[in-house]
Motif scaffolding. Structure first.
Motif, mmCIF file in Angstrom:
data_model
loop_
_atom_site.group_PDB
_atom_site.id
_atom_site.type_symbol
_atom_site.label_atom_id
_atom_site.label_comp_id
_atom_site.label_asym_id
_atom_site.label_seq_id
_atom_site.Cartn_x
_atom_site.Cartn_y
_atom_site.Cartn_z
ATOM 1 N N GLN A 10 -6.294 1.304 6.396
ATOM 2 C CA GLN A 10 -7.539 1.405 5.632
ATOM 3 C C GLN A 10 -7.514 2.620 4.711
ATOM 4 O O GLN A 10 -7.913 2.538 3.546
ATOM 5 C CB GLN A 10 -8.740 1.489 6.577
ATOM 6 C CG GLN A 10 -9.057 0.201 7.285
ATOM 7 C CD GLN A 10 -10.146 0.368 8.341
ATOM 8 O OE1 GLN A 10 -10.524 1.483 8.701
ATOM 9 N NE2 GLN A 10 -10.630 -0.764 8.853
ATOM 10 N N ASN A 11 -7.032 3.738 5.227
ATOM 11 C CA ASN A 11 -6.937 4.945 4.400
ATOM 12 C C ASN A 11 -5.940 4.761 3.262
ATOM 13 O O ASN A 11 -6.180 5.222 2.141
ATOM 14 C CB ASN A 11 -6.544 6.153 5.244
ATOM 15 C CG ASN A 11 -7.696 6.672 6.082
ATOM 16 O OD1 ASN A 11 -8.856 6.445 5.764
ATOM 17 N ND2 ASN A 11 -7.372 7.349 7.158
ATOM 18 N N GLN A 14 -7.582 2.544 0.646
ATOM 19 C CA GLN A 14 -8.619 3.332 -0.032
ATOM 20 C C GLN A 14 -7.996 4.300 -1.036
ATOM 21 O O GLN A 14 -8.424 4.370 -2.180
ATOM 22 C CB GLN A 14 -9.448 4.109 0.997
ATOM 23 C CG GLN A 14 -10.478 5.050 0.422
ATOM 24 C CD GLN A 14 -11.763 4.349 0.032
ATOM 25 O OE1 GLN A 14 -11.991 3.215 0.431
ATOM 26 N NE2 GLN A 14 -12.583 4.995 -0.755
ATOM 27 N N ASN A 15 -6.957 5.029 -0.593
ATOM 28 C CA ASN A 15 -6.307 5.991 -1.481
ATOM 29 C C ASN A 15 -5.596 5.290 -2.633
ATOM 30 O O ASN A 15 -5.590 5.789 -3.759
ATOM 31 C CB ASN A 15 -5.321 6.865 -0.704
ATOM 32 C CG ASN A 15 -6.018 7.830 0.214
ATOM 33 O OD1 ASN A 15 -7.179 8.174 -0.005
ATOM 34 N ND2 ASN A 15 -5.329 8.267 1.259
ATOM 35 N N SER A 17 -6.505 2.438 -4.005
ATOM 36 C CA SER A 17 -7.563 1.986 -4.923
ATOM 37 C C SER A 17 -8.079 3.145 -5.765
ATOM 38 O O SER A 17 -8.342 2.991 -6.966
ATOM 39 C CB SER A 17 -8.722 1.368 -4.150
ATOM 40 O OG SER A 17 -8.292 0.235 -3.443
ATOM 41 N N LYS A 23 -11.652 2.268 -7.447
ATOM 42 C CA LYS A 23 -12.763 2.668 -6.582
ATOM 43 C C LYS A 23 -12.969 4.167 -6.707
ATOM 44 O O LYS A 23 -12.077 4.919 -7.091
ATOM 45 C CB LYS A 23 -12.448 2.360 -5.110
ATOM 46 C CG LYS A 23 -12.759 0.981 -4.652
ATOM 47 C CD LYS A 23 -12.611 0.934 -3.137
ATOM 48 C CE LYS A 23 -13.033 -0.406 -2.592
ATOM 49 N NZ LYS A 23 -12.889 -0.457 -1.146
ATOM 50 N N GLY A 27 -16.624 5.849 -0.249
ATOM 51 C CA GLY A 27 -16.579 5.124 1.024
ATOM 52 C C GLY A 27 -16.256 6.041 2.198
ATOM 53 O O GLY A 27 -15.424 6.929 2.109
ATOM 54 N N LEU A 29 -14.569 6.480 5.585
ATOM 55 C CA LEU A 29 -13.534 5.900 6.427
ATOM 56 C C LEU A 29 -13.335 6.765 7.665
ATOM 57 O O LEU A 29 -13.693 7.938 7.674
ATOM 58 C CB LEU A 29 -12.198 5.826 5.664
ATOM 59 C CG LEU A 29 -12.124 4.784 4.561
ATOM 60 C CD1 LEU A 29 -10.799 4.916 3.822
ATOM 61 C CD2 LEU A 29 -12.242 3.383 5.133
#
Length: 126
Positions: A10-11, A14-15, A17, A23, A27, A29
């Motif tokens: 997930q991290n 996220q990174n 994106s 993004k 968010g 996390l």
């Protein structure tokens, strides 16, 4: 491990994106370091459990080695629950082995206490 990998993935997503400009960093996390610490704590608990199991198995082997047969507690004629009684010819060597084992333990304890207190063994020795 599954939770740790999930948080890491997930991290990473996220990174990635954020790096691609898709993004913002808004968010919330889970923290990877917290998940990693939980994983290490579980590994430590597992290691302690395995060490305990190994020690119990070792004690079980030692117990079986030093007490190979049980001596029935029921007097002759009553025959215990399983009716398993040792004849005198088997009983005598078993008791001799138990006495020798008790003497060895006594001598080891005596030697240890003498080493701790700094006393010399008595003349004539054990």
């Amino acid at each position: 491990l599954q939770t740790l990998m999930k948080v890491a993935a997930q991290n990473l997503v996220q990174n990635s994106s954020i790096d691609n400009g898709q993004k913002s960093a808004d968010g919330a996390l889970q923290r990877f370091d917290k998940s990693l610490e939980e994983f290490y704590a579980l590994c430590d608990q597992l290691e302690l459990c395995l060490r305990l199991a190994h020690e119990c198995l070792s004690q079980s082997f030692d117990s079986a080695k030093h007490a190979p047969a049980l001596v029935p507690a029921a007097p002759k004629g009553e025959g215990g629950p399983g009716g398993e009684t040792l004849p005198y010819t088997q009983y005598l060597p078993l008791i001799k082995a138990q006495i020798a084992g008790a003497k060895d333990i006594h001598n080891a304890l005596l030697e240890g206490t003498n080493k701790i207190t700094g006393k010399l063994p008595p003349p004539g020795g054990p």
